[in-house]
Design an enzyme around this catalytic site. Sequence first.
Site, PDB file in Angstrom:
ATOM      1  CB  ALA A  65      -0.889  -0.018   1.236  1.00 23.48           C
ATOM      2  CD  GLU A 112      -2.151  -7.525   3.123  1.00 25.99           C
ATOM      3  OE1 GLU A 112      -2.031  -6.360   2.697  1.00 25.99           O
ATOM      4  OE2 GLU A 112      -2.495  -7.776   4.293  1.00 25.99           O
TER       5      GLU A 112
HETATM    6  C1  HXC Z   1       5.077   4.401  -1.227  1.00 30.16           C
HETATM    7  C2  HXC Z   1       6.973   3.431  -2.066  1.00 30.16           C
HETATM    8  C3  HXC Z   1       6.616   2.177  -1.510  1.00 30.16           C
HETATM    9  C4  HXC Z   1       5.390   2.104  -0.777  1.00 30.16           C
HETATM   10  C5  HXC Z   1       8.500   1.963  -2.522  1.00 30.16           C
HETATM   11  N1  HXC Z   1       8.132   3.238  -2.680  1.00 30.16           N
HETATM   12  N2  HXC Z   1       7.578   1.277  -1.795  1.00 30.16           N
HETATM   13  N3  HXC Z   1       6.204   4.511  -1.933  1.00 30.16           N
HETATM   14  N4  HXC Z   1       4.657   3.224  -0.670  1.00 30.16           N
HETATM   15  N5  HXC Z   1       4.943   0.939  -0.245  1.00 30.16           N
HETATM   16  C6  HXC Z   1       8.863   4.300  -3.398  1.00 30.16           C
HETATM   17  C7  HXC Z   1      10.068   4.782  -2.614  1.00 30.16           C
HETATM   18  O1  HXC Z   1       9.675   5.745  -1.633  1.00 30.16           O
HETATM   19  C8  HXC Z   1      10.901   5.388  -3.697  1.00 30.16           C
HETATM   20  O2  HXC Z   1      10.366   6.650  -4.029  1.00 30.16           O
HETATM   21  C9  HXC Z   1      10.642   4.465  -4.900  1.00 30.16           C
HETATM   22  O3  HXC Z   1       9.410   3.794  -4.605  1.00 30.16           O
HETATM   23  C10 HXC Z   1      11.726   3.423  -5.069  1.00 30.16           C
HETATM   24  O4  HXC Z   1      11.865   2.754  -3.833  1.00 30.16           O
HETATM   25  P1  HXC Z   1      13.291   2.517  -3.119  1.00 30.16           P
HETATM   26  O5  HXC Z   1      13.029   2.242  -1.708  1.00 30.16           O
HETATM   27  O6  HXC Z   1      14.224   3.655  -3.457  1.00 30.16           O
HETATM   28  O7  HXC Z   1      13.783   1.208  -3.902  1.00 30.16           O
HETATM   29  P2  HXC Z   1      14.744   0.065  -3.369  1.00 30.16           P
HETATM   30  O8  HXC Z   1      15.912   0.650  -2.628  1.00 30.16           O
HETATM   31  O9  HXC Z   1      14.998  -0.785  -4.573  1.00 30.16           O
HETATM   32  O10 HXC Z   1      13.899  -0.766  -2.301  1.00 30.16           O
HETATM   33  C11 HXC Z   1      12.757  -1.511  -2.727  1.00 30.16           C
HETATM   34  C12 HXC Z   1      11.895  -1.923  -1.504  1.00 30.16           C
HETATM   35  C13 HXC Z   1      11.583  -0.656  -0.663  1.00 30.16           C
HETATM   36  C14 HXC Z   1      12.656  -2.938  -0.651  1.00 30.16           C
HETATM   37  C15 HXC Z   1      10.638  -2.575  -2.043  1.00 30.16           C
HETATM   38  O11 HXC Z   1      11.067   0.350  -1.539  1.00 30.16           O
HETATM   39  C16 HXC Z   1      10.588  -0.883   0.434  1.00 30.16           C
HETATM   40  O12 HXC Z   1      10.933  -1.415   1.472  1.00 30.16           O
HETATM   41  N6  HXC Z   1       9.348  -0.424   0.216  1.00 30.16           N
HETATM   42  C17 HXC Z   1       8.315  -0.476   1.250  1.00 30.16           C
HETATM   43  C18 HXC Z   1       7.813  -1.868   1.405  1.00 30.16           C
HETATM   44  C19 HXC Z   1       6.721  -1.932   2.480  1.00 30.16           C
HETATM   45  O13 HXC Z   1       6.985  -1.622   3.647  1.00 30.16           O
HETATM   46  N7  HXC Z   1       5.529  -2.331   2.074  1.00 30.16           N
HETATM   47  C20 HXC Z   1       4.411  -2.453   2.969  1.00 30.16           C
HETATM   48  C21 HXC Z   1       3.629  -1.192   2.942  1.00 30.16           C
HETATM   49  S1  HXC Z   1       2.337  -1.224   4.112  1.00 30.16           S
HETATM   50  P3  HXC Z   1      11.313   7.954  -4.180  1.00 30.16           P
HETATM   51  O14 HXC Z   1      10.327   9.058  -4.404  1.00 30.16           O
HETATM   52  O15 HXC Z   1      12.102   8.051  -2.951  1.00 30.16           O
HETATM   53  O16 HXC Z   1      12.138   7.636  -5.386  1.00 30.16           O
HETATM   54  C22 HXC Z   1       1.157  -2.132   3.416  1.00 30.16           C
HETATM   55  C23 HXC Z   1      -0.060  -2.301   4.273  1.00 30.16           C
HETATM   56  C24 HXC Z   1      -1.146  -2.995   3.567  1.00 30.16           C
HETATM   57  O17 HXC Z   1       1.253  -2.613   2.361  1.00 30.16           O
HETATM   58  C25 HXC Z   1      -2.362  -2.890   4.396  1.00 30.16           C
HETATM   59  C26 HXC Z   1      -3.639  -2.933   3.674  1.00 30.16           C
HETATM   60  C27 HXC Z   1      -3.611  -2.935   2.253  1.00 30.16           C
END
Ligand code: HXC
Length: 258
Positions: A65, A112
């Site tokens: 998300a 999910e």
């Molecule tokens: C918003 C996101 C994002 C996310 C990545 N980005 N994941 N933006 N929401 N979930 C954005 C980053 O901010 C970044 O933007 C760009 O995408 C590239 O990401 P990086 O982190 O620079 O890439 P990388 O170093 O390759 O790392 C990849 C990654 C990491 C490991 C996937 O991005 C990450 O950990 N993302 C979050 C994963 C996460 O926690 N997901 C769960 C979310 S909560 P900029 O602008 O900086 O370039 C969830 C709850 C669900 O899903 C509940 C109900 C649906």
Amino acid sequence: MAYTCIETKTDDRVFIITLNRPKALNALNLQLMDELTDALKKGDKDPQIGAMIITGSEKAFAAGADIKEMADKSYMDAYKNDFITANWEQAAKCRKPVIAAVAGYALGGGCELAMMCDFIIAADNAKFGQPEISIGAIPGAGGTQRLTRFIGKSKAMEMCLTGRMMNADEAERCGLVSRIVPVADLMQDALETARKIAGFSAPSVMMCKEAVNRSYETSLAEGMLFERRTFHSVFATEDQKEGMAAFIEKRKPGFKNA
Ligand code: HXC
């Protein structure tokens, strides 16, 4: 509805939905989910479509998300708007088969979403995880429930409590994905699989899907009864007559979806 976060195309009887927010690794914001819901409903209704595929890019199916969009939400925002499941469950509600073709990250809501589909074909670079714990949250669209049913309590608990990622091999070993293919072949493989399903009798495909899904919702005895009654009902279809006649006559069946 004009789409800005997804792309859709029809290939033969297969409807392909591609998540398309590359700069955010296909993070699932509300706009994307509205569009995805709309597209899935269209595909499900369209009599020309026999199966659907949801996919992302080589780098990310979806990284969850959209954290930036939800970071400042209050409890009342979340509760009153039934965040986030209000418009998130469509993939699980479709009557036609929906395949998740996953390459790269399928994290949080991305994992999910993949699990809401009927089965997951994974590219060899796929990574699955429920990392919400690491941002002070928990899964909110089925991660604690569907993942547990897919892979069992011990592994699901560990995944949810540590937020670690699982690679494609582990995901296949524990039954999260049906198969792994080289990343370059993912779409071709998913398409062939979807075409195969779409070539069968649409009513029997829907009945079969419904019966398998029932096994998650009921006891074995009730599930068996559901299966038997549904099995009985295939004898009311023209396609059963055609399918069995074709086998006996050693020819290909011409299903009419009736
Ligand atoms: C918003 C996101 C994002 C996310 C990545 N980005 N994941 N933006 N929401 N979930 C954005 C980053 O901010 C970044 O933007 C760009 O995408 C590239 O990401 P990086 O982190 O620079 O890439 P990388 O170093 O390759 O790392 C990849 C990654 C990491 C490991 C996937 O991005 C990450 O950990 N993302 C979050 C994963 C996460 O926690 N997901 C769960 C979310 S909560 P900029 O602008 O900086 O370039 C969830 C709850 C669900 O899903 C509940 C109900 C649906």
